[in-house]
Design a protein around this motif. Structure first.
Motif, mmCIF file in Angstrom:
data_model
loop_
_atom_site.group_PDB
_atom_site.id
_atom_site.type_symbol
_atom_site.label_atom_id
_atom_site.label_comp_id
_atom_site.label_asym_id
_atom_site.label_seq_id
_atom_site.Cartn_x
_atom_site.Cartn_y
_atom_site.Cartn_z
ATOM 1 N N MET A 61 -6.828 -5.846 -7.730
ATOM 2 C CA MET A 61 -6.838 -5.397 -6.353
ATOM 3 C C MET A 61 -5.293 -5.288 -6.025
ATOM 4 N N LYS A 62 -4.918 -4.288 -5.509
ATOM 5 C CA LYS A 62 -3.413 -3.959 -5.292
ATOM 6 C C LYS A 62 -3.229 -3.633 -3.808
ATOM 7 N N THR A 63 -2.344 -4.206 -2.832
ATOM 8 C CA THR A 63 -2.134 -4.159 -1.900
ATOM 9 C C THR A 63 -0.500 -3.370 -1.534
ATOM 10 N N LEU A 64 -0.393 -2.351 -0.739
ATOM 11 C CA LEU A 64 0.868 -1.960 -0.700
ATOM 12 C C LEU A 64 1.497 -2.533 0.642
ATOM 13 N N LEU A 65 2.485 -3.226 0.509
ATOM 14 C CA LEU A 65 3.108 -4.032 1.714
ATOM 15 C C LEU A 65 4.140 -3.171 2.269
ATOM 16 N N PHE A 66 4.126 -2.456 3.329
ATOM 17 C CA PHE A 66 5.003 -1.666 3.880
ATOM 18 C C PHE A 66 5.936 -2.246 4.763
ATOM 19 N N LEU A 67 7.195 -2.311 4.573
ATOM 20 C CA LEU A 67 8.340 -2.599 5.486
ATOM 21 C C LEU A 67 9.019 -1.516 6.010
ATOM 22 N N ALA A 68 8.978 -1.279 7.336
ATOM 23 C CA ALA A 68 9.866 -0.253 8.263
ATOM 24 C C ALA A 68 10.794 -1.162 8.718
ATOM 25 N N LYS A 69 12.138 -0.560 8.799
ATOM 26 C CA LYS A 69 13.339 -0.998 9.462
ATOM 27 C C LYS A 69 13.187 -1.973 10.468
ATOM 28 N N GLY A 70 13.432 -3.165 10.680
ATOM 29 C CA GLY A 70 13.406 -3.876 11.838
ATOM 30 C C GLY A 70 12.250 -4.734 11.840
ATOM 31 N N PHE A 71 11.332 -4.824 10.445
ATOM 32 C CA PHE A 71 10.031 -5.542 10.504
ATOM 33 C C PHE A 71 10.554 -7.175 10.766
ATOM 34 N N THR A 83 5.845 -4.277 -2.670
ATOM 35 C CA THR A 83 6.537 -3.963 -1.525
ATOM 36 C C THR A 83 6.995 -2.741 -1.363
ATOM 37 N N CYS A 84 7.068 -2.113 -0.338
ATOM 38 C CA CYS A 84 7.589 -0.742 -0.222
ATOM 39 C C CYS A 84 8.363 -0.612 1.110
ATOM 40 N N GLY A 85 9.399 0.349 1.057
ATOM 41 C CA GLY A 85 10.022 0.998 2.255
ATOM 42 C C GLY A 85 10.653 2.223 2.036
ATOM 43 N N PHE A 86 11.372 2.854 3.060
ATOM 44 C CA PHE A 86 11.888 3.863 2.927
ATOM 45 C C PHE A 86 13.166 4.087 2.155
ATOM 46 N N GLN A 87 13.760 2.820 1.645
ATOM 47 C CA GLN A 87 14.875 2.595 1.103
ATOM 48 C C GLN A 87 14.738 1.477 0.253
ATOM 49 N N LYS A 91 9.256 -0.530 -4.443
ATOM 50 C CA LYS A 91 9.148 0.907 -4.455
ATOM 51 C C LYS A 91 9.707 1.454 -2.971
ATOM 52 N N THR A 92 9.799 2.861 -3.199
ATOM 53 C CA THR A 92 10.105 3.479 -2.123
ATOM 54 C C THR A 92 9.010 4.459 -1.579
ATOM 55 N N ILE A 93 8.805 4.913 -0.375
ATOM 56 C CA ILE A 93 7.627 5.833 -0.017
ATOM 57 C C ILE A 93 7.403 6.996 -0.878
ATOM 58 N N ASP A 94 8.548 7.599 -1.328
ATOM 59 C CA ASP A 94 8.360 8.805 -2.192
ATOM 60 C C ASP A 94 7.556 8.473 -3.653
ATOM 61 N N GLU A 95 7.639 7.215 -4.075
ATOM 62 C CA GLU A 95 7.108 6.888 -5.424
ATOM 63 C C GLU A 95 5.668 6.528 -5.253
ATOM 64 N N ILE A 96 4.871 6.318 -3.936
ATOM 65 C CA ILE A 96 3.735 5.940 -3.823
ATOM 66 C C ILE A 96 2.680 6.893 -4.018
ATOM 67 N N ASP A 97 1.570 6.605 -4.948
ATOM 68 C CA ASP A 97 0.467 7.328 -4.844
ATOM 69 C C ASP A 97 -0.815 6.383 -4.392
ATOM 70 N N VAL A 98 -1.511 6.785 -3.259
ATOM 71 C CA VAL A 98 -2.341 5.960 -2.634
ATOM 72 C C VAL A 98 -3.449 5.616 -3.498
ATOM 73 N N ASN A 99 -3.871 6.516 -4.505
ATOM 74 C CA ASN A 99 -4.862 6.110 -5.475
ATOM 75 C C ASN A 99 -4.551 4.829 -6.212
ATOM 76 N N ALA A 118 -0.683 -2.811 4.038
ATOM 77 C CA ALA A 118 -0.518 -4.074 4.788
ATOM 78 C C ALA A 118 0.874 -3.696 5.692
ATOM 79 N N ILE A 119 0.847 -3.965 7.052
ATOM 80 C CA ILE A 119 1.967 -3.523 7.768
ATOM 81 C C ILE A 119 2.583 -4.841 8.879
ATOM 82 N N PRO A 120 3.545 -5.344 8.374
ATOM 83 C CA PRO A 120 3.958 -6.199 9.537
ATOM 84 C C PRO A 120 4.715 -5.444 10.711
ATOM 85 N N GLY A 121 4.616 -5.808 11.915
ATOM 86 C CA GLY A 121 5.249 -5.257 13.142
ATOM 87 C C GLY A 121 6.859 -5.656 13.248
#
Length: 198
Positions: A1-11, A38-42, A57-65, A71-74
Motif C-alpha cells: 500500500m502506497k500513500t502519496l504525501l503531498f506538501l503544498a508550500k506553507g504546509f 513525499t511529493c511537492g511542486f518542487q 517526487k514532484t507533482i509532474d512525476e506522479i501517476d495516480v495508478n 494524504a494532505i497536511p494543511g
C-alpha cells in the motif's frame, strides 16, 4: 500500500510528520505494507515557519495508478499555502484520486483543496473550526455539507478540523489501508490508547 504525501508550500510540519511517523511505526515495527512517498511542486518545499523539506517526487512525476491513498497536511495562508493548494494541477490530482475511489486524508485546512476540486460537493466534511469558523464557511461555499466534528469520514475522504486531530487522521488512514485490529496495535504502542498509557 502506497500513500502519496503531498506538501503544498506553507504546509504545517506537525500535520506532515504524523503520516510519516504512524506509517513508519507500522512498517518498521510490524512489517505492514504502508509506504509513504513525499511529493511537492518542487523538490524543496518550505513549510509554515520556514522549515525546508526535501521531497522524493514532484507533482509532474506522479501517476495516480501507483498509489492507494493521498494524504494532505494543511498550512498557513501567510506562508503561501493556497498558492499551491489551489493550483489546478493539484486539484486535478485530487479529482483523479477520488475518481478511482482511492483514500484522500486531509488535516485541518487541507480539506479546502479537496472542496475546491469539486469532489466534496454534496458530501460531509469538516475543516478548521476556530476563529469564527471562517474556514468552515469557505468550505461550505464549495457545496460541502460541513459538519463541526473533529474527524469526518465520507466514503473515501477523511477530513478534520484542527492540528490537534492530526494523529487521529493518520490512524484513520492506517486503518483504511490495513485493518482496525492492525491500526489499534500501532496506536497502543505509540501511546495513544488511553487503556495502555499507565
Amino acid at each position: 500500500m502506497k500513500t502519496l504525501l503531498f506538501l503544498a508550500k506553507g504546509f504545517e510540519t506537525m500535520e506532515f510528520s504524523v503520516f510519516v511517523d504512524v506509517m513508519g511505526w507500522a512498517r518498521n515495527d510490524y512489517g505492514y505494507d504502508v509506504e509513504v512517498v513525499t511529493c511537492g511542486f518542487q523538490k524543496q518545499v518550505i513549510s509554515t515557519f520556514n522549515i525546508p523539506v526535501l521531497v522524493e517526487k514532484t507533482i509532474d512525476e506522479i501517476d495516480v495508478n501507483d498509489y492507494d491513498a493521498l494524504a494532505i497536511p494543511g498550512g498557513f495562508e501567510e506562508y503561501g499555502f493556497y498558492e499551491e493548494a489551489y493550483d489546478e494541477k493539484f486539484l486535478k490530482l485530487i479529482r483523479e484520486f477520488d475518481k478511482q475511489g482511492k483514500i484522500i486524508a486531509t488535516i485541518c485546512v487541507a480539506a479546502l483543496s479537496v472542496g475546491k476540486s469539486g469532489v466534496l460537493k454534496g458530501r460531509r466534511a469538516t475543516t478548521y473550526h476556530l476563529k469564527g469558523a471562517y474556514r468552515q464557511k469557505q468550505l461550505k461555499e464549495f457545496g460541502v455539507n460541513v459538519v463541526n466534528e473533529p474527524i469526518v469520514v465520507d466514503k473515501n475522504i477523511i477530513t478534520s478540523y484542527c492540528p490537534e486531530t492530526a494523529p487521529g487522521v493518520a490512524f484513520k488512514l492506517l486503518e483504511k489501508l490495513t485493518s482496525t485490529e492492525q491500526m489499534e496495535i500501532v496506536k497502543r504502542d505509540m501511546g495513544f490508547d488511553e487503556e495502555y498509557r499507565n
